[in-house]
Design a protein around this motif. Structure first.
Motif, PDB file in Angstrom:
ATOM      1  N   ASP A 227      -2.681  -5.053   9.480  1.00 34.35           N
ATOM      2  CA  ASP A 227      -1.295  -4.683   9.150  1.00 34.35           C
ATOM      3  C   ASP A 227      -1.018  -3.233   9.517  1.00 34.35           C
ATOM      4  O   ASP A 227       0.027  -2.895  10.078  1.00 34.35           O
ATOM      5  CB  ASP A 227      -1.035  -4.900   7.656  1.00 34.35           C
ATOM      6  CG  ASP A 227      -0.936  -6.376   7.296  1.00 34.35           C
ATOM      7  OD1 ASP A 227      -0.697  -7.195   8.208  1.00 34.35           O
ATOM      8  OD2 ASP A 227      -1.106  -6.702   6.105  1.00 34.35           O
ATOM      9  N   GLU A 249      17.790  -5.390  -4.089  1.00 38.02           N
ATOM     10  CA  GLU A 249      16.341  -5.335  -4.316  1.00 38.02           C
ATOM     11  C   GLU A 249      16.059  -4.826  -5.734  1.00 38.02           C
ATOM     12  O   GLU A 249      16.510  -3.741  -6.122  1.00 38.02           O
ATOM     13  CB  GLU A 249      15.671  -4.408  -3.314  1.00 38.02           C
ATOM     14  CG  GLU A 249      15.657  -4.935  -1.887  1.00 38.02           C
ATOM     15  CD  GLU A 249      14.581  -6.001  -1.685  1.00 38.02           C
ATOM     16  OE1 GLU A 249      14.118  -6.597  -2.676  1.00 38.02           O
ATOM     17  OE2 GLU A 249      14.216  -6.234  -0.518  1.00 38.02           O
ATOM     18  N   ILE A 254       9.553  -4.364  -8.393  1.00 35.77           N
ATOM     19  CA  ILE A 254       8.638  -4.278  -7.245  1.00 35.77           C
ATOM     20  C   ILE A 254       7.599  -3.187  -7.469  1.00 35.77           C
ATOM     21  O   ILE A 254       6.401  -3.392  -7.220  1.00 35.77           O
ATOM     22  CB  ILE A 254       9.451  -4.013  -5.960  1.00 35.77           C
ATOM     23  CG1 ILE A 254      10.293  -5.233  -5.595  1.00 35.77           C
ATOM     24  CG2 ILE A 254       8.528  -3.635  -4.801  1.00 35.77           C
ATOM     25  CD1 ILE A 254      11.291  -4.993  -4.479  1.00 35.77           C
ATOM     26  N   ASP A 284      14.592  -1.961   1.798  1.00 40.91           N
ATOM     27  CA  ASP A 284      13.660  -3.022   2.147  1.00 40.91           C
ATOM     28  C   ASP A 284      12.552  -2.982   1.101  1.00 40.91           C
ATOM     29  O   ASP A 284      11.655  -2.135   1.165  1.00 40.91           O
ATOM     30  CB  ASP A 284      13.105  -2.801   3.557  1.00 40.91           C
ATOM     31  CG  ASP A 284      12.197  -3.928   4.028  1.00 40.91           C
ATOM     32  OD1 ASP A 284      11.552  -4.563   3.174  1.00 40.91           O
ATOM     33  OD2 ASP A 284      12.130  -4.169   5.247  1.00 40.91           O
ATOM     34  N   GLY A 285      12.630  -3.877   0.145  1.00 40.43           N
ATOM     35  CA  GLY A 285      11.688  -3.845  -0.967  1.00 40.43           C
ATOM     36  C   GLY A 285      10.242  -3.970  -0.530  1.00 40.43           C
ATOM     37  O   GLY A 285       9.357  -3.298  -1.071  1.00 40.43           O
ATOM     38  N   ARG A 286       9.982  -4.827   0.471  1.00 36.39           N
ATOM     39  CA  ARG A 286       8.606  -5.014   0.926  1.00 36.39           C
ATOM     40  C   ARG A 286       8.062  -3.728   1.523  1.00 36.39           C
ATOM     41  O   ARG A 286       6.903  -3.358   1.275  1.00 36.39           O
ATOM     42  CB  ARG A 286       8.549  -6.140   1.960  1.00 36.39           C
ATOM     43  CG  ARG A 286       7.139  -6.474   2.434  1.00 36.39           C
ATOM     44  CD  ARG A 286       7.171  -7.570   3.486  1.00 36.39           C
ATOM     45  NE  ARG A 286       7.770  -7.104   4.732  1.00 36.39           N
ATOM     46  CZ  ARG A 286       7.087  -6.451   5.685  1.00 36.39           C
ATOM     47  NH1 ARG A 286       5.796  -6.187   5.522  1.00 36.39           N
ATOM     48  NH2 ARG A 286       7.691  -6.082   6.797  1.00 36.39           N
ATOM     49  N   ARG A 287       8.902  -3.018   2.307  1.00 36.09           N
ATOM     50  CA  ARG A 287       8.449  -1.774   2.925  1.00 36.09           C
ATOM     51  C   ARG A 287       8.276  -0.659   1.889  1.00 36.09           C
ATOM     52  O   ARG A 287       7.331   0.130   1.977  1.00 36.09           O
ATOM     53  CB  ARG A 287       9.440  -1.340   4.010  1.00 36.09           C
ATOM     54  CG  ARG A 287       9.363  -2.167   5.286  1.00 36.09           C
ATOM     55  CD  ARG A 287       8.024  -2.009   5.958  1.00 36.09           C
ATOM     56  NE  ARG A 287       8.022  -2.595   7.308  1.00 36.09           N
ATOM     57  CZ  ARG A 287       6.952  -2.654   8.084  1.00 36.09           C
ATOM     58  NH1 ARG A 287       5.800  -2.173   7.657  1.00 36.09           N
ATOM     59  NH2 ARG A 287       7.027  -3.192   9.285  1.00 36.09           N
ATOM     60  N   ALA A 289       7.468  -1.120  -1.188  1.00 30.81           N
ATOM     61  CA  ALA A 289       6.220  -1.470  -1.870  1.00 30.81           C
ATOM     62  C   ALA A 289       5.018  -1.007  -1.054  1.00 30.81           C
ATOM     63  O   ALA A 289       4.024  -0.495  -1.608  1.00 30.81           O
ATOM     64  CB  ALA A 289       6.166  -2.973  -2.110  1.00 30.81           C
ATOM     65  N   GLN A 290       5.090  -1.176   0.252  1.00 35.87           N
ATOM     66  CA  GLN A 290       4.005  -0.743   1.130  1.00 35.87           C
ATOM     67  C   GLN A 290       3.848   0.771   1.078  1.00 35.87           C
ATOM     68  O   GLN A 290       2.731   1.289   1.015  1.00 35.87           O
ATOM     69  CB  GLN A 290       4.291  -1.194   2.562  1.00 35.87           C
ATOM     70  CG  GLN A 290       3.174  -0.903   3.554  1.00 35.87           C
ATOM     71  CD  GLN A 290       3.543  -1.346   4.961  1.00 35.87           C
ATOM     72  OE1 GLN A 290       4.682  -1.743   5.227  1.00 35.87           O
ATOM     73  NE2 GLN A 290       2.582  -1.291   5.864  1.00 35.87           N
ATOM     74  N   SER A 293       2.332   1.665  -2.284  1.00 37.92           N
ATOM     75  CA  SER A 293       0.945   1.219  -2.296  1.00 37.92           C
ATOM     76  C   SER A 293       0.048   2.185  -1.528  1.00 37.92           C
ATOM     77  O   SER A 293      -1.057   2.530  -1.976  1.00 37.92           O
ATOM     78  CB  SER A 293       0.836  -0.188  -1.713  1.00 37.92           C
ATOM     79  OG  SER A 293      -0.506  -0.630  -1.691  1.00 37.92           O
TER      80      SER A 293
END
Length: 392
Positions: A227, A249, A254, A284-287, A289-290, A293
């Protein structure tokens, strides 16, 4: 090795105005031969010709450069104008008029925009003609400047086309590279992951169960590395990271999930949180979160083991402000300067795992959201702060 000047001949041939210029030159002066010539130290090549005296030259034809006046013009950079060879004190005994049977001659240098010498715009005739006038000389100089301008434009267009072709090749290579990462590496990794899941459903002794657990851990780590490299390829080689921004979002939810996941991987560490966020955020919730993280994982890895890591996310004015802070040794100033560069890990803690892409990717995610990440590091605390404008 003999150089091929066909591209120069073709370039002049592509200038649609050149035949008209040669026609005007002949009509205005009475000269019956005019040409644009490419002239080098050892070559004279006709690029475009107007010939009403059956001189015998066509585009691509050559004269021995040392037999021409153009050889001298290339060396001096100055025009030569002769009304009547027989009455000219300088050139009456010159070998060129006797070789080619000319009595009148005019030639001016053609230069590209950078000043480099290309060749000449010249005209000859076996009869005398009045050429040495300001009007005639200025006309030749103007036409030579126009030709030089067009040649420069053609060179730049050719360079642009080559650059575009190179960019297309790079783009194709980039897509192949990303495809290899996304397909050819993920597929066998997915097969290993599926295999370990099946193994865990069968009776295993304690040692075998431990080995399968280690394999699954390695699979997870490899997936994370793939990734990171894919994001690096998109950010560094492509047009930046792509986002899938949504208006609703649930960012706090998240963030709490990210913290919970990392807490499981570091059960002996204390992670303190402070969240004061609206019910939904446009991002962008996924980004995000990344990003968190990566920052939190970095803090857990580098921070003091006996001190808490603090994650804070609040709205400050018209901005979302998200920070991750840890205690521990401060980051050296030399490392801090390039902390968001890819593979920066190798300059600071080369003994730690990973590719050193986490902070680079976090920085790319911040930029993609129109935001930024700042870092401060002192003996008391190292803090990474992400800020982005809130939008509707």
């Amino acid at each position: 090795m003999t150089r091929d000047f066909s591209q120069d001949v073709a370039a002049v041939g592509d200038i649609k105005a050149v035949p008209t210029m040669l026609d005007i030159v002949c009509r205005a002066t009475g000269m019956r031969f005019a040409a644009v010539a490419r002239v080098t130290e050892d070559r004279w090549i006709a690029c475009s010709v107007r010939d009403d005296i059956a001189f015998g030259l066509t585009p691509g034809g050559e004269l021995q450069v040392e037999t021409t006046f153009c050889h001298k013009i290339r060396q001096s950079g100055q025009a030569i104008v002769i009304d009547n060879v027989a009455q000219d004190a300088t050139y009456c005994r010159h070998h060129t008029p006797s070789i080619y049977g000319l009595q009148s001659y005019i030639s001016v240098p053609i230069r590209r925009a950078d000043g480099s010498f290309f060749g000449t715009l010249c005209a000859i005739d076996p009869e005398p003609h009045r050429l040495n006038t300001p009007e005639t000389i200025r006309m030749f100089e103007l036409f030579a400047d126009i030709i030089g301008y067009h040649l420069t434009a053609i060179d730049r267009l050719s360079a642009s086309e080559e650059t575009l072709l190179d960019e297309r090749k790079v783009a194709a290579l980039r897509e192949q590279f990303i495809a290899v990462l996304g397909h050819d590496l993920r597929n066998p990794l997915a097969a290993i992951d599926s295999g370990t899941r099946l193994l865990l459903k069968t009776p295993l002794n304690d040692k075998a169960t431990s080995l399968v657990g280690m394999i699954r851990s390695s699979v997870g780590r490899m997936a994370g590395l793939i990734d990171d490299v894919m994001d690096f390829a998109r950010g560094r080689l492509g047009g930046g990271l792509s986002l899938n921004r949504k208006h609703d979002e649930p960012l706090e939810t998240i963030l709490r999930q990210v913290v919970a996941e990392l807490q499981v991987s570091a059960p002996n560490r204390t992670i303190e949180t402070e969240f004061d966020l609206p019910a939904s955020v446009h991002c962008d919730g996924r980004r995000i979160a990344q990003l968190v993280s990566n920052l939190l994982g970095n803090a857990l890895t580098h921070g003091a083991a006996d001190r808490p890591v603090r994650v804070r996310a609040v709205v400050a004015g018209a901005e979302l402000e998200l920070s991750v802070a840890n205690a521990g040794d401060p980051i050296p100033p030399a490392v801090l300067e390039g902390i968001f560069q890819p593979f920066a890990r190798g300059t600071h803690r080369p003994d730690l795992g990973g590719l050193g892409l986490g902070l680079y990717i976090a920085h790319q995610i911040a930029q993609a959201h129109g935001g930024r990440i700042d870092v401060t590091s002192t003996a008391a605390e190292t803090r990474f702060t992400f800020r982005m404008p809130l939008s509707t």
